[in-house]
Design a protein around this motif. Structure first.
Motif, PDB file in Angstrom:
ATOM      1  N   GLN A   1       3.052 -10.128  -3.021  1.00 41.43           N
ATOM      2  CA  GLN A   1       3.545  -8.772  -3.228  1.00 41.43           C
ATOM      3  C   GLN A   1       3.723  -8.080  -1.881  1.00 41.43           C
ATOM      4  O   GLN A   1       2.799  -8.025  -1.073  1.00 41.43           O
ATOM      5  CB  GLN A   1       2.546  -7.986  -4.092  1.00 41.43           C
ATOM      6  CG  GLN A   1       2.632  -6.466  -4.011  1.00 41.43           C
ATOM      7  CD  GLN A   1       3.940  -5.883  -4.544  1.00 41.43           C
ATOM      8  OE1 GLN A   1       4.663  -6.538  -5.282  1.00 41.43           O
ATOM      9  NE2 GLN A   1       4.244  -4.647  -4.168  1.00 41.43           N
TER      10      GLN A   1
ATOM     11  N   TRP B   1      12.707  -1.207 -11.583  1.00 41.50           N
ATOM     12  CA  TRP B   1      11.384  -0.978 -11.007  1.00 41.50           C
ATOM     13  C   TRP B   1      11.506  -0.626  -9.532  1.00 41.50           C
ATOM     14  O   TRP B   1      12.480  -0.983  -8.871  1.00 41.50           O
ATOM     15  CB  TRP B   1      10.500  -2.233 -11.156  1.00 41.50           C
ATOM     16  CG  TRP B   1      10.436  -2.740 -12.557  1.00 41.50           C
ATOM     17  CD1 TRP B   1      11.082  -3.817 -13.076  1.00 41.50           C
ATOM     18  CD2 TRP B   1       9.699  -2.157 -13.639  1.00 41.50           C
ATOM     19  NE1 TRP B   1      10.801  -3.957 -14.406  1.00 41.50           N
ATOM     20  CE2 TRP B   1       9.941  -2.951 -14.782  1.00 41.50           C
ATOM     21  CE3 TRP B   1       8.849  -1.057 -13.755  1.00 41.50           C
ATOM     22  CZ2 TRP B   1       9.383  -2.679 -16.021  1.00 41.50           C
ATOM     23  CZ3 TRP B   1       8.280  -0.780 -14.983  1.00 41.50           C
ATOM     24  CH2 TRP B   1       8.545  -1.577 -16.093  1.00 41.50           C
TER      25      TRP B   1
ATOM     26  N   ARG C   1       2.830  -4.308 -10.442  1.00 37.71           N
ATOM     27  CA  ARG C   1       1.720  -3.616 -11.094  1.00 37.71           C
ATOM     28  C   ARG C   1       2.217  -2.723 -12.226  1.00 37.71           C
ATOM     29  O   ARG C   1       1.693  -2.745 -13.340  1.00 37.71           O
ATOM     30  CB  ARG C   1       0.949  -2.779 -10.074  1.00 37.71           C
ATOM     31  CG  ARG C   1      -0.182  -1.942 -10.675  1.00 37.71           C
ATOM     32  CD  ARG C   1      -0.715  -0.926  -9.684  1.00 37.71           C
ATOM     33  NE  ARG C   1       0.312  -0.016  -9.206  1.00 37.71           N
ATOM     34  CZ  ARG C   1       0.743   1.031  -9.912  1.00 37.71           C
ATOM     35  NH1 ARG C   1       0.263   1.281 -11.119  1.00 37.71           N
ATOM     36  NH2 ARG C   1       1.685   1.816  -9.411  1.00 37.71           N
ATOM     37  N   ALA C   2       3.255  -1.937 -11.938  1.00 40.59           N
ATOM     38  CA  ALA C   2       3.696  -0.916 -12.888  1.00 40.59           C
ATOM     39  C   ALA C   2       4.288  -1.509 -14.158  1.00 40.59           C
ATOM     40  O   ALA C   2       4.246  -0.882 -15.220  1.00 40.59           O
ATOM     41  CB  ALA C   2       4.711   0.006 -12.215  1.00 40.59           C
ATOM     42  N   SER C   3       4.848  -2.707 -14.077  1.00 40.54           N
ATOM     43  CA  SER C   3       5.527  -3.296 -15.232  1.00 40.54           C
ATOM     44  C   SER C   3       4.579  -4.009 -16.175  1.00 40.54           C
ATOM     45  O   SER C   3       5.028  -4.535 -17.202  1.00 40.54           O
ATOM     46  CB  SER C   3       6.591  -4.288 -14.750  1.00 40.54           C
ATOM     47  OG  SER C   3       5.984  -5.465 -14.229  1.00 40.54           O
ATOM     48  N   GLY C   4       3.289  -4.045 -15.856  1.00 41.05           N
ATOM     49  CA  GLY C   4       2.377  -4.850 -16.659  1.00 41.05           C
ATOM     50  C   GLY C   4       2.683  -6.320 -16.457  1.00 41.05           C
ATOM     51  O   GLY C   4       2.545  -6.847 -15.353  1.00 41.05           O
ATOM     52  N   SER C   5       3.140  -6.986 -17.480  1.00 37.93           N
ATOM     53  CA  SER C   5       3.417  -8.426 -17.371  1.00 37.93           C
ATOM     54  C   SER C   5       4.890  -8.739 -17.136  1.00 37.93           C
ATOM     55  O   SER C   5       5.241  -9.893 -16.867  1.00 37.93           O
ATOM     56  CB  SER C   5       2.969  -9.130 -18.659  1.00 37.93           C
ATOM     57  OG  SER C   5       3.736  -8.672 -19.774  1.00 37.93           O
TER      58      SER C   5
ATOM     59  N   ASP D   1      -6.216  -6.905 -16.641  1.00 36.24           N
ATOM     60  CA  ASP D   1      -5.376  -5.738 -16.427  1.00 36.24           C
ATOM     61  C   ASP D   1      -4.105  -6.086 -15.662  1.00 36.24           C
ATOM     62  O   ASP D   1      -4.046  -7.067 -14.932  1.00 36.24           O
ATOM     63  CB  ASP D   1      -6.151  -4.640 -15.694  1.00 36.24           C
ATOM     64  CG  ASP D   1      -6.678  -5.097 -14.341  1.00 36.24           C
ATOM     65  OD1 ASP D   1      -6.873  -6.322 -14.165  1.00 36.24           O
ATOM     66  OD2 ASP D   1      -6.904  -4.245 -13.470  1.00 36.24           O
ATOM     67  N   SER D   2      -3.053  -5.267 -15.867  1.00 34.98           N
ATOM     68  CA  SER D   2      -1.802  -5.339 -15.133  1.00 34.98           C
ATOM     69  C   SER D   2      -1.221  -6.759 -15.165  1.00 34.98           C
ATOM     70  O   SER D   2      -1.283  -7.451 -16.177  1.00 34.98           O
ATOM     71  CB  SER D   2      -2.029  -4.841 -13.697  1.00 34.98           C
ATOM     72  OG  SER D   2      -0.832  -4.731 -12.987  1.00 34.98           O
ATOM     73  N   TRP D   3      -0.652  -7.209 -14.028  1.00 37.35           N
ATOM     74  CA  TRP D   3       0.000  -8.515 -13.958  1.00 37.35           C
ATOM     75  C   TRP D   3      -0.970  -9.669 -14.171  1.00 37.35           C
ATOM     76  O   TRP D   3      -0.567 -10.765 -14.586  1.00 37.35           O
ATOM     77  CB  TRP D   3       0.700  -8.683 -12.605  1.00 37.35           C
ATOM     78  CG  TRP D   3      -0.254  -8.651 -11.432  1.00 37.35           C
ATOM     79  CD1 TRP D   3      -0.604  -7.559 -10.699  1.00 37.35           C
ATOM     80  CD2 TRP D   3      -0.991  -9.751 -10.885  1.00 37.35           C
ATOM     81  NE1 TRP D   3      -1.506  -7.905  -9.722  1.00 37.35           N
ATOM     82  CE2 TRP D   3      -1.766  -9.250  -9.814  1.00 37.35           C
ATOM     83  CE3 TRP D   3      -1.067 -11.112 -11.188  1.00 37.35           C
ATOM     84  CZ2 TRP D   3      -2.601 -10.049  -9.054  1.00 37.35           C
ATOM     85  CZ3 TRP D   3      -1.903 -11.923 -10.431  1.00 37.35           C
ATOM     86  CH2 TRP D   3      -2.651 -11.390  -9.379  1.00 37.35           C
TER      87      TRP D   3
ATOM     88  N   ASP E   1      -3.053 -10.128 -16.443  1.00 36.35           N
ATOM     89  CA  ASP E   1      -3.100 -10.548 -17.840  1.00 36.35           C
ATOM     90  C   ASP E   1      -2.133 -11.695 -18.088  1.00 36.35           C
ATOM     91  O   ASP E   1      -2.468 -12.689 -18.726  1.00 36.35           O
ATOM     92  CB  ASP E   1      -2.778  -9.352 -18.737  1.00 36.35           C
ATOM     93  CG  ASP E   1      -2.871  -9.697 -20.205  1.00 36.35           C
ATOM     94  OD1 ASP E   1      -3.900 -10.267 -20.619  1.00 36.35           O
ATOM     95  OD2 ASP E   1      -1.910  -9.406 -20.949  1.00 36.35           O
TER      96      ASP E   1
ATOM     97  N   ASP F   1       6.454  -1.070  -6.485  1.00 34.17           N
ATOM     98  CA  ASP F   1       5.216  -1.413  -7.176  1.00 34.17           C
ATOM     99  C   ASP F   1       5.466  -2.014  -8.554  1.00 34.17           C
ATOM    100  O   ASP F   1       4.611  -1.963  -9.436  1.00 34.17           O
ATOM    101  CB  ASP F   1       4.308  -0.185  -7.305  1.00 34.17           C
ATOM    102  CG  ASP F   1       4.949   0.943  -8.113  1.00 34.17           C
ATOM    103  OD1 ASP F   1       6.191   0.930  -8.304  1.00 34.17           O
ATOM    104  OD2 ASP F   1       4.218   1.848  -8.556  1.00 34.17           O
TER     105      ASP F   1
END
Length: 437
Positions: A144, A413, A419-423, A69-71, A73, A416
Motif C-alpha cells: 500500500q 476510491w 482500507r476504505a473499501s473493506g474487501s 477488520d478492513s482488507w 478480512d 486509502d
C-alpha cells in the motif's frame, strides 16, 4: 518463545528477528525487526500461502488488527498474513528523537538512517522469508502506497522470493527525482483544494479567517508545537483520503470560541490540528520522506528539500499572497518542509540529522529497469485516477515498464481505497493477479 493472542476470528503470533543494520555488512551491527502473523481462527495449522503486507510510509508501522477488520478480512480467506513493522517503526528497533541520540552525532544518526530505505526493507523481508518459509519458499506481496514502492524494489532485487504481487496506490515513478515528484504533486493538490471548496464553500472564508489570525499570532498547540500559517496549510494532507475533506471541514467548524478577550481558537480545534500534524508517532515519515525518491542514476545530487524548492513555482500556495488578493488560501499535501523541524517537538531534536540527509548525495538506485522489464511474477495494481499522493501518470508509465503488470484505474476510491473499501479493492486485485478478471 512467540506470544500467541486470540481475537474474534483470528489468531495472532509475534515474531522478532535479529537482522543486519547494513546488509552490505551482514556480520556487523544487528537490529530487531518485528512482524505479526495473522491467520483465521481454525486455520492455524493449515498449509496456507503467506501474504506479506508492506505498509505505507515511509516510517509507518503495520496496522494493529482488531479481528477480521478492513482488507484483512478478505486476505484471511486465502492467506496467512504477515504484518511487518518496517525497520525503525512499531515494535522493531525504534528510530525516534528519544533513541537516535544514542547513535551519537547528527552525522552518525544520518549514516544510521541511510540504511532505512526500501532496499533495506526488502532485504529484511528476504531474510524473514527464508526463516519462515525456507530457502525455496515464496510469498505474495501486498504493498500500500510506499509499500508499493517497496514492492517494485522487491521485484527488482529478489523476484525469486515472490509468488504474486498486488499494489494499491503505490506505483512509483521509476525515473522521477524528488523535484519531479513535487512538481507534479502541487497541481494535484490544487485540484483537491478546489474540490473541497466546491463541496464546502463556507470553508473559503473560514480558512481565510484562521490564516489571518495565525499570521498575526501563531498558536501554541497542546503538545508544545506551534501552529503557524504554513503548519495550518499542511492540514491539506487530509484531502488525499476518501473522507478527508469531510474531516477537514468538521475540524474547521469547531475552530472558534469566545473567550475573556474575545474570539480565540478553541482547544478542540487546536487538539484536532495537533493530532493531524504531529509526527510523534512516525518521525521517520518526515526525516526520510524525500530520500525515498533518491536514486543516483536519476539525480546524483541531494534531494535538497525539494518540496520547499519547488513550492516557489506555485505562488497560489502562498498564503500571504492569497490573503492580500482575496483568493482562497490553499492547503498543501504530502510535502515535508524544513520548518516542520522547528514547529513540531517530535522533530526538533532531529533537525540537523534531517538537514544532513537532505544534503546527502549518491543515493543507491532502488529499481532495476532490466529486472522489471524481464519480470515473471504476476502483478496487479490499483491506480487511483486522481491520487493526491502518487502521480497517476507516473504510475501508468511504471506499469508499462514492468512486464506483465496489470492495472485497474479507478476513480471510485482515493489513496486509502484498500482500507476504505473493506474487501472490494483487495478482492479485485486477487482476481486480477490470478487471471480470474
Amino acid at each position: 518463545m512467540s506470544v500467541v493472542i486470540r481475537q474474534p476470528g483470528v489468531v495472532l503470533t509475534d515474531h522478532l528477528f535479529q537482522l543486519p543494520l547494513d546488509h552490505a555488512a551482514p556480520q556487523g551491527e544487528r537490529i530487531e525487526v518485528y512482524a505479526r502473523e495473522v491467520v483465521a481462527a481454525g486455520k492455524e495449522h493449515a498449509d496456507l500461502p503467506w501474504l506479506l503486507y508492506l505498509q505505507g510510509g515511509p516510517g509507518g508501522r503495520a496496522g494493529r488488527p482488531l479481528g477480521r477488520d478492513s482488507w484483512l478480512d478478505r486476505a484471511l480467506d486465502d492467506y496467512r498474513v504477515l504484518l511487518l513493522d518496517q525497520r525503525g517503526t512499531g515494535r522493531s528497533t525504534p528510530a525516534t528523537r528519544q533513541t537516535l541520540p544514542l547513535r551519537g552525532s547528527a552525522a552518525e544518526q544520518a549514516d544510521y538512517l541511510s540504511c532505512f530505505r526500501a532496499d533495506s526493507i526488502v532485504r529484511d523481508a528476504e531474510l524473514i522469508r527464508r526463516q519462515l518459509l525456507g530457502e525455496r519458499g515464496q510469498w505474495s506481496l501486498l504493498g500500500q502506497s510506499f509499500g508499493g514502492f517497496c514492492t517494485l524494489t522487491y521485484l527488482s532485487l529478489a523476484p525469486e522470493g515472490v509468488r504474486e504481487a498486488m499494489v494499491t496506490g503505490g506505483l512509483a515513478g521509476l525515473r522521477s527525482s524528488a523535484a519531479d515528484v513535487y512538481r507534479a504533486a502541487y497541481p494535484r493538490v490544487a485540484r483537491k483544494n478546489a474540490a473541497h471548496y466546491a463541496r464546502y464553500p463556507q470553508d473559503v472564508e473560514a480558512v481565510r479567517r484562521i490564516a489571518e489570525h495565525l499570521s498575526a499570532s501563531p498558536a501554541e498547540l497542546p503538545g508544545g508545537g506551534r501552529l503557524t500559517v504554513r503548519a495550518f496549510q499542511a492540514l491539506g494532507l487530509l484531502l488525499g483520503s476518501g473522507s478527508g475533506s469531510d474531516t477537514l471541514h468538521y475540524l474547521l467548524e469547531d475552530a472558534w470560541v469566545r473567550g475573556s478577550a474575545g474570539p480565540e481558537l478553541s482547544d478542540t480545534f487546536l487538539s484536532g490540528a495537533q493530532s493531524k500534524l504531529s509526527f510523534a508517532e512516525g518521525p521517520l515519515y518526515a526525516v526520510l520522506h524525500e530520500s525515498i525518491y533518491g536514486q543516483r542514476s536519476v539525480d546524483p545530487g541531494p534531494t535538497g528539500w525539494a518540496a520547499e524548492q519547488v513550492r516557489s513555482e506555485f505562488p497560489e500556495f502562498d498564503a500571504a499572497r492569497a490573503l492580500a488578493n482575496g483568493s482562497p488560501v490553499r492547503f498543501t499535501g504530502e510535502m515535508i518542509y524544513p520548518w516542520m523541524f522547528e514547529t513540531d517537538p517530535a522533530l526538533r531534536p532531529l533537525q540537523e540529522t534531517a538537514e544532513l540527509l537532505a544534503e546527502r548525495t549518491g543515493w543507491p538506485d532502488l529499481y532495476s529497469a532490466d529486472a522489471l522489464a524481464a519480470n515473471q511474477v504476476p502483478v496487479a495494481a490499483a491506480v487511483y485516477h486522481d491520487d493526491m499522493y502518487v502521480d497517476a501518470a507516473d504510475s501508468l508509465a511504471t506499469a508499462d515498464a514492468v512486464r506483465g503488470l496489470r492495472t485497474w484505474v479507478t476513480n471510485e476510491w482515493e489513496h486509502d481505497g484498500l482500507r476504505a473499501s473493506g474487501s472490494q479493492v483487495l478482492d479485485r486485485l486477487i482476481g486480477m493477479v490470478r487471471g480470474e478478471l
